[in-house]
Design an enzyme around this catalytic site. Structure first.
Site, PDB file in Angstrom:
ATOM      1  N   ARG A   1      80.770   6.262  48.579  1.00 50.63           N
ATOM      2  CA  ARG A   1      81.024   7.677  48.310  1.00 50.63           C
ATOM      3  C   ARG A   1      80.568   8.064  46.914  1.00 50.63           C
ATOM      4  O   ARG A   1      79.909   9.089  46.723  1.00 50.63           O
ATOM      5  CB  ARG A   1      82.516   7.981  48.479  1.00 50.63           C
ATOM      6  CG  ARG A   1      82.977   7.893  49.908  1.00 50.63           C
ATOM      7  CD  ARG A   1      84.459   8.160  50.031  1.00 50.63           C
ATOM      8  NE  ARG A   1      84.902   7.949  51.402  1.00 50.63           N
ATOM      9  CZ  ARG A   1      86.123   7.611  51.732  1.00 50.63           C
ATOM     10  NH1 ARG A   1      87.053   7.447  50.810  1.00 50.63           N
ATOM     11  NH2 ARG A   1      86.449   7.443  52.997  1.00 50.63           N
TER      12      ARG A   1
ATOM     13  N   ARG B   1      79.470 -12.144  36.810  1.00 52.59           N
ATOM     14  CA  ARG B   1      79.959 -12.880  37.980  1.00 52.59           C
ATOM     15  C   ARG B   1      79.977 -14.382  37.761  1.00 52.59           C
ATOM     16  O   ARG B   1      80.689 -15.101  38.456  1.00 52.59           O
ATOM     17  CB  ARG B   1      79.099 -12.561  39.199  1.00 52.59           C
ATOM     18  CG  ARG B   1      77.793 -13.303  39.252  1.00 52.59           C
ATOM     19  CD  ARG B   1      76.850 -12.793  40.326  1.00 52.59           C
ATOM     20  NE  ARG B   1      75.760 -13.691  40.580  1.00 52.59           N
ATOM     21  CZ  ARG B   1      74.731 -13.926  39.779  1.00 52.59           C
ATOM     22  NH1 ARG B   1      74.662 -13.314  38.610  1.00 52.59           N
ATOM     23  NH2 ARG B   1      73.779 -14.765  40.118  1.00 52.59           N
TER      24      ARG B   1
END
Length: 154
Positions: A32, A105
């Protein structure tokens, strides 16, 4: 087997399921925010990192669940729960680290991989020790405990 013997494994599994649901919701929110409609899996780097973090975590989830349960049932529920919780913590850090930057990460990835390998090791040891006891009459776990000085000699 009594349920109380595995209830902590169940609790960690449930926590893992909730974590996976959270990661899925983060992808929905990112779609979105960055206007990436399904079935597209590419978009701005910010979206792609979130999408990849979710995909990578989902790919490892079956390995985590199976090794958690094998380690808990065949070796030690307490140790499996400990490594399981540490794995989930590492995956949470991995997800957010990856969402921030590709480099972010790495540290949590290595940490969670070590926790997963610990679960694999406990699983393997537990299954091997159970098989040798059941089929050969050798209690390897008891033998190793003596060798390491973890139990009194009887």
């Amino acid at each position: 087997m009594m349920l109380e013997q595995v209830v902590l494994l169940g609790a960690v599994t449930l926590l893992g399921l909730l974590e996976q649901a959270y990661f899925s919701l983060q992808v929905i929110y990112a779609r979105r925010k960055y206007s990436v409609s399904p079935p597209a899996t590419t978009g701005p780097p910010e979206f792609e990192r979130i999408f990849r973090a979710h995909s990578n975590s989902s790919g490892y989830f079956p390995l985590f669940v199976f090794s958690l349960w094998l380690a808990g049932v065949f070796f030690s529920q307490a140790l499996a729960v400990l490594f399981g919780l540490l794995y989930l913590y590492g995956r949470y850090r991995y997800f957010h680290g990856y969402a921030a930057s590709a480099q972010g990460r790495l540290e949590p990835l290595y940490f969670s991989a070590k926790m997963l390998w610990a679960l694999f090791t406990l699983s393997g040891l537990g299954v091997i020790c159970t098989m040798t006891q059941a089929y050969l009459g050798l209690d390897l776990l008891h033998y190793f405990s003596h060798a390491l000085g973890l139990t009194e000699h009887t």
